[in-house]
Design an enzyme around this catalytic site. Sequence first.
Site, PDB file in Angstrom:
ATOM      1  N   CYS A 104     -40.166  21.646  27.279  1.00 14.83           N
ATOM      2  CA  CYS A 104     -41.447  21.674  26.576  1.00 14.83           C
ATOM      3  C   CYS A 104     -42.470  20.797  27.287  1.00 14.83           C
ATOM      4  O   CYS A 104     -42.220  19.609  27.522  1.00 14.83           O
ATOM      5  CB  CYS A 104     -41.278  21.204  25.135  1.00 14.83           C
ATOM      6  N   CYS A 112     -42.360  25.981  19.890  1.00 10.76           N
ATOM      7  CA  CYS A 112     -41.446  24.837  19.944  1.00 10.76           C
ATOM      8  C   CYS A 112     -40.081  25.313  20.397  1.00 10.76           C
ATOM      9  O   CYS A 112     -39.531  26.287  19.865  1.00 10.76           O
ATOM     10  CB  CYS A 112     -41.347  24.188  18.558  1.00 10.76           C
ATOM     11  N   GLN A 164     -29.483  22.778   5.394  1.00 16.97           N
ATOM     12  CA  GLN A 164     -29.399  22.163   6.719  1.00 16.97           C
ATOM     13  C   GLN A 164     -30.104  23.037   7.760  1.00 16.97           C
ATOM     14  O   GLN A 164     -29.964  24.257   7.752  1.00 16.97           O
ATOM     15  CB  GLN A 164     -27.941  21.951   7.115  1.00 16.97           C
ATOM     16  N   GLU A 219     -27.223  16.787  -8.581  1.00 11.78           N
ATOM     17  CA  GLU A 219     -28.453  16.814  -7.795  1.00 11.78           C
ATOM     18  C   GLU A 219     -29.627  16.562  -8.733  1.00 11.78           C
ATOM     19  O   GLU A 219     -29.664  17.071  -9.861  1.00 11.78           O
ATOM     20  CB  GLU A 219     -28.611  18.169  -7.099  1.00 11.78           C
ATOM     21  N   ASP A 221     -23.427  13.047   0.133  1.00  9.37           N
ATOM     22  CA  ASP A 221     -24.309  13.451   1.236  1.00  9.37           C
ATOM     23  C   ASP A 221     -25.732  13.070   0.848  1.00  9.37           C
ATOM     24  O   ASP A 221     -26.561  13.920   0.514  1.00  9.37           O
ATOM     25  CB  ASP A 221     -24.195  14.960   1.474  1.00  9.37           C
ATOM     26  N   CYS A 261     -26.960  11.128   7.311  1.00 13.59           N
ATOM     27  CA  CYS A 261     -27.945  11.481   8.345  1.00 13.59           C
ATOM     28  C   CYS A 261     -28.585  10.243   8.946  1.00 13.59           C
ATOM     29  O   CYS A 261     -29.499  10.358   9.762  1.00 13.59           O
ATOM     30  CB  CYS A 261     -29.009  12.413   7.784  1.00 13.59           C
TER      31      CYS A 261
END
Length: 484
Positions: free
Chosen positions: A73, A165, A306, A356, A412, A439
């Site tokens: 890029c 991108c 995800q 959640e 998670d 993450c």
Amino acid sequence: MKFEKNEIVTVTIEDIGNEGEGIGRVNGFTLFVKDAVVGDTVEARIVKNKKTYAYGRLEKVLVPSPFRVEPKCAWHRQCGGCQLQACSYERQLIFKQDKIRSCLIRIGGFAPEQVDACMEPIVGMEDPFRYRNKAQYPVGTDRDGNVVAGFYAARTHNIIAHTDCWLGPVENETILNCILEYMRDYKVSAYDENTGTGLVRHILIRKGFASGEIMVCLVINAKKAFQFFPDQDALLEKLTAIEGMTSVSVSLNPEQTNVIMGKEIYTLWGKDTISDTIRVRDMTQTGFPLTGKELTFAISPLSFYQVNPVQTEKLYSLALEYAGLTGQETVWDLYCGIGTISLFLAGNAGRVYGVEVISQAIEDAGKNAERNGIENAAFFVGKAEDVLQEIYEGGLADSDERMLHPDVIVVDPPRKGCDSVCLEVMLKMRPERIVYVSCDPATLARDLKVLCGDGYALERVRGVDQFGGTVHVETVVLMSKVQK
């Protein structure tokens, strides 16, 4: 030694910082240089001075590192989204493995030899490009008043006009150019953050890699439903001609905020959702072969899903392996989103409970369970810490001993990690195993310090690269209850 601002210095890059910046030393003074690759010798211009370190801007590569590669890029330095694109992929994986290890030692307080005994090789990507199934492009105008879309330059809200991108699918460029062409032809205005005027704010594109289905959602500065665009059919004609187009919608967001999506979604054409399939892999075998099991999910504009579907199969399959299920266990899945991990676990568990805070996600989770014929999963709306505490204290009439003391808890959480109350209740529940999917290695290490300081032992740690070219990395950790 202290440098002068704008001074040019020569430095050899010896390490990589957490944000991907090169780190070198000049006469004992630490210098951080964005876009420099470990092993480079570079000229850098001093842009900011601190007492013991400084920041420099890369001016010239004098001696390129053996790990330096030509970025695909042309905008990677200005955009800042792919901090490691100039570094070979093999060296990126070493950086990410080291990042996890360093956080566990430095923040988690684990002994280096303990971490080394638990860590397994990072799971890399076969192709670290064109892997993102979701992208959100801001729309604005350039200095000449032309409508543009692209990405914000690093640490700014200045849009870099760039429609291709290398992390997203090739269809994204075609979609963006169609919308921009329509906006120019029909004088449709772009949103102006400074004045709060203009119509089109962002363009959300999602693609189901397994299904080939594509979703486009235009985020617009409007308060109520109406004929959203002039000659709306002309826009739809352009978009629906693109192969795979399944859903075109608008999201109403009239607020002056950095939040991209509004709460109201209206479908202009096609379905409200697209579908995608995640397959289960055998993570104990070389090459991680498919097992033949798979799950299909419906994805709306607001769904958390995800962004790297190929690596997600490996990530969730690894969590499933670490859970060690035999078909009888009761499992809690905290921060479950639309039920992706919950439903992965349900095929090998006796009962799974997902939690959640977003009600729409829980509604989607229930529909996904029904879609996949799964009857042993139940879902709760609320903060993980609140739901767990209420159940543990007997606040739910249908809670039983298995819910209070599950065999496995899987978490998670978002980047900020688990809430402290959530960790406390998990420790009270005393599951045999805890599987933590993270993450952010820093908040992971912080939470592991709490859990492993109160009755749990670190067993296995493995990174999964979900975000090639960037500094981000996912980690899966297995902890086991210490037998007293």
